[in-house]
Design an enzyme around this catalytic site. Sequence first.
Site, short mmCIF file in Angstrom:
data_model
loop_
_atom_site.label_atom_id
_atom_site.label_comp_id
_atom_site.label_asym_id
_atom_site.label_seq_id
_atom_site.Cartn_x
_atom_site.Cartn_y
_atom_site.Cartn_z
CB CYS A 107 -0.86 0.03 1.26
SG CYS A 107 -1.86 -1.43 1.49
NE ARG B 76 4.36 1.57 -1.38
CZ ARG B 76 5.37 0.72 -1.17
NH1 ARG B 76 6.42 0.74 -1.96
NH2 ARG B 76 5.33 -0.17 -0.22
CD1 TRP C 125 -1.60 -5.61 -2.75
CD2 TRP C 125 -2.19 -4.55 -4.61
NE1 TRP C 125 -1.57 -6.52 -3.76
CE2 TRP C 125 -1.93 -5.91 -4.92
CE3 TRP C 125 -2.58 -3.70 -5.63
CZ2 TRP C 125 -2.05 -6.43 -6.20
CZ3 TRP C 125 -2.69 -4.23 -6.92
CH2 TRP C 125 -2.43 -5.56 -7.19
CG ASN D 276 2.54 -1.02 3.04
OD1 ASN D 276 1.91 -2.01 2.70
ND2 ASN D 276 3.74 -0.73 2.56
N GLY D 277 1.01 -3.22 5.36
CA GLY D 277 1.59 -4.46 5.87
C GLY D 277 0.50 -5.44 6.26
CD GLU E 201 7.19 -17.51 -16.95
OE1 GLU E 201 6.21 -17.93 -17.61
OE2 GLU E 201 7.31 -16.33 -16.60
CE LYS F 76 7.98 -13.11 -17.88
NZ LYS F 76 6.95 -14.08 -17.83
CD GLU G 288 5.77 -11.75 -21.34
OE1 GLU G 288 4.69 -11.18 -21.52
OE2 GLU G 288 5.99 -12.47 -20.36
CG HIS H 136 10.87 -37.39 -29.84
ND1 HIS H 136 10.72 -38.68 -30.27
CD2 HIS H 136 11.24 -37.46 -28.55
CE1 HIS H 136 10.94 -39.51 -29.26
NE2 HIS H 136 11.26 -38.79 -28.20
CE LYS I 90 1.15 -7.55 -14.66
NZ LYS I 90 2.26 -8.52 -14.81
#
Length: 614
Positions: free
Chosen positions: A2, A27, A74, A100-101, A487, A491, A494, A510, A609
Site C-alpha cells: 500500500c 503501490r 492494495w 501498510n503491511g 516460462e 519471458k 514477450e 523427436h 498487463k
Amino acid sequence: MCGIVGYIGHRDAFPIVIKGLQRLEYRGYDSAGIALFDGNNINLSKTKGKVEDLKDKSKEISLAGTLGIGHTRWATHGVPNDVNSHPHYSNSGDLVIIHNGIIENYESIKKALQNRDYTFKSDTDTEVLVNLIEEVQKTEGVKLGKAVQIALNQVVGAYAIAVFDKKKPDEIVVAKLGSPLAIGVGEDEFFIASDASPFIEFTNNAIYLEDEEMAIVRLGKEIKLRKIKNDAVAYPNILELQMNLEEIEKGGYDHFMLKEIYEQPRAIMDTYRGRLLADQGIIRMAGIDQNIEKFVNANRIIIVACGTSWHAGLVAEYIFEDLARIPVEVEYASEFRYRNPVITDKDVLIAISQSGETADTLAAIKLAKEKGAFVFGVCNVVGSSIARESDAGAYTHAGPEIGVASTKAFTTQITVLTLIALKLAKEKGEFSGSKFHEYLTELETIPAKVEKALKSNDLVETVAEVYKDSTNCLYLGRGYNFPVALEGALKLKEISYIHAEGYPAAEMKHGPIALIDEQMPVFVIATKKGHYEKVVSNIQEIKSRKGKIIAIVTEGDVQVKELADHVIEIPETLESLTPLLTTIPLQLLSYHIAVMRNCNVDQPRNLAKSVTVE
Ligand code: AGP
C-alpha cells in the site's frame, strides 16, 4: 503493498497528501483515504477506487488543517470497499491510523478487544491495531508514542504505520517493520511516506526507518527515534537524496520489471507469512482448511490459467501428483472453455491469475461452476473478478505487479500452490511427519536462496550480451523444470521479441535437434536434482552438433561446467522447489537482452498487463 503519506507543518496538508498518494498509486490502487486535523476535529474521507475518486469524495469534508495522513490500498485483508479503506479511527474517535503491511495475529487481538467492548466497522487488521493502541493508552495511562511502542510488541507481522491523536495534534507517530517508511525532513515541516516520491519536491533530506524502529515526528522538535522492542534511543541518519521522481517510483531500478524481479524474496515471504508455520509443523490456509474434504476426495484437480500463470499451473501438476498423489490436469483456459470438457461435482478446479481479470480464465471458472465443480482461485488482486467468482481461494501477496512480464506473480503462485500440495499431502497421509517438516523448513529458506540466485545478475548480463542478437533460442528442462523452460522462453519472447521455444529436454531427438547449429543458443536447466544425468546426455547431443549451451546448474556443479559454454549457478534445494530458483536467472536474462535491444521492457509492444478480452 500500500502507499502511506503524512504531513505535519505550516502548509495545508490536503494538497500535499493527495498529490503524494497519486505518486504512490503504483503501490496499490483499489481504495484510498485521507484524514485531516483542522484544529478541533479529525475530518476523514475514504472510498473504494482511485485517488482521483478520493479527491471527489473529499469535497464532502472540511479540507482545512496542516496535519494529515493518507493511504492508497492494495488489499490483503478485507475486500476493497469504503469501510475497509484506510485511515481507520479508534473507537473513541481520537486516534486515526494508516498502515501498510499484514498483522498476522490480528484475529486473536480483535477477540480480546471485543471482550473489552470494542466494536469494529471493518474486516481489516489495521482497525484492530489502532484500537489496541487506544486500549494500551487507556490501561497504561501513557501518551501515544509509548502506547504505540507497547502495542507493537504484541503484534506479529509487517507494518509501516502513521498514527495521530487529536488530543495531541502536534505530532505523528510512525513505526516500521518489513514495510518501507521514509520521513522527509523540511524547514519546520515533516513528511511521511512509503518512499520519497511524495516529498522529493519539498525536501531531499530523508530518514529511512530501519526495521523495528519508530519515531515521534513532532513540530519544532528533533525527530526522536526509538527501538520498538525496548524503547531504546536510536539515532536518525538523515540522507540527502539524489534520486529523481521516476527513479524513486521504481525504487532506484531502471524498470518496474527489474524491481519486481528483485522483490521476489520479500514477495515469497509475504505470501507464506502467517500460513507457513514450520516451527509448529503446520500450514494454515483457511480456504483449504474449510474445504479440505473436497480436495482430498476430488476425482481430480483441473488447473486453468493463461500465460505465465499456466506455467505455474504446470509446476503445480508435478507438485500435486508427486507429493499429494492427486490426479491433476492443466488446461489453457481459452481451450478449456470451448472444448466441451467433461466436468463433474467431484472435480476441483483451481484458477490461477495474477490480475484476477483474465477473460478466458473467468469464463472457464463459470463453465466449471455451472457443471458443479468446486472452484478455488489463486489471485494477486484482492476482490478481483476471479477472486469473487471463486468458491474459495488463497491470495498471493506479491504486491502490485506493474511490469507486463510476470515475474514475482509466477514465484508467489508457485509458493501458494506448493503450500496447498504440502497441506493436502499431509492430510492424505502421503507424508511422514519428518518429511513434511523437511519441506516446511526448506520452504522457509527459499527467500534467502532467491536472494543468492539474484547475485548471478552480473554474470547473466554478460551472457545476455553474447546472445542478444539471436533470432531464435531453445529452452530445455525436465521434470519440475520443464515448465520453467516454457516460462523462460515466454519471458524472452514477450519483452525482447526474439523467437524462443521451451521443450522437455528429452523431446530434442523427436525433431527440435534438427534446429541445432552454431546460431542456436540452447538454455538448459540442469540442476542436480531432476534427471541430471539424462539432461547431461541431452547437452552432449547438442554440443556434438555445435549448439551453444547456457546451463542453469546447482552451485558447485562440475560435470556440466565441462560441457557448457556458460553456466549460471543457483543454490541447491529440494527438487520440487527448484522452479522457484531456476526461473530467476532466466527472468534476468530476458530482462537484460530486452534492455540491450532497446525494447520497452515494462510495456512490450502488442501486450497488456491484463487480458480482459477474448
Ligand atoms: C506473462 O509474463 C504475461 N504477462 C501473460 O502471459 C500473463 O501471464 C497472462 O496474460 C495471464 O495473466 P493473469 O495471470 O493476470 O491471468
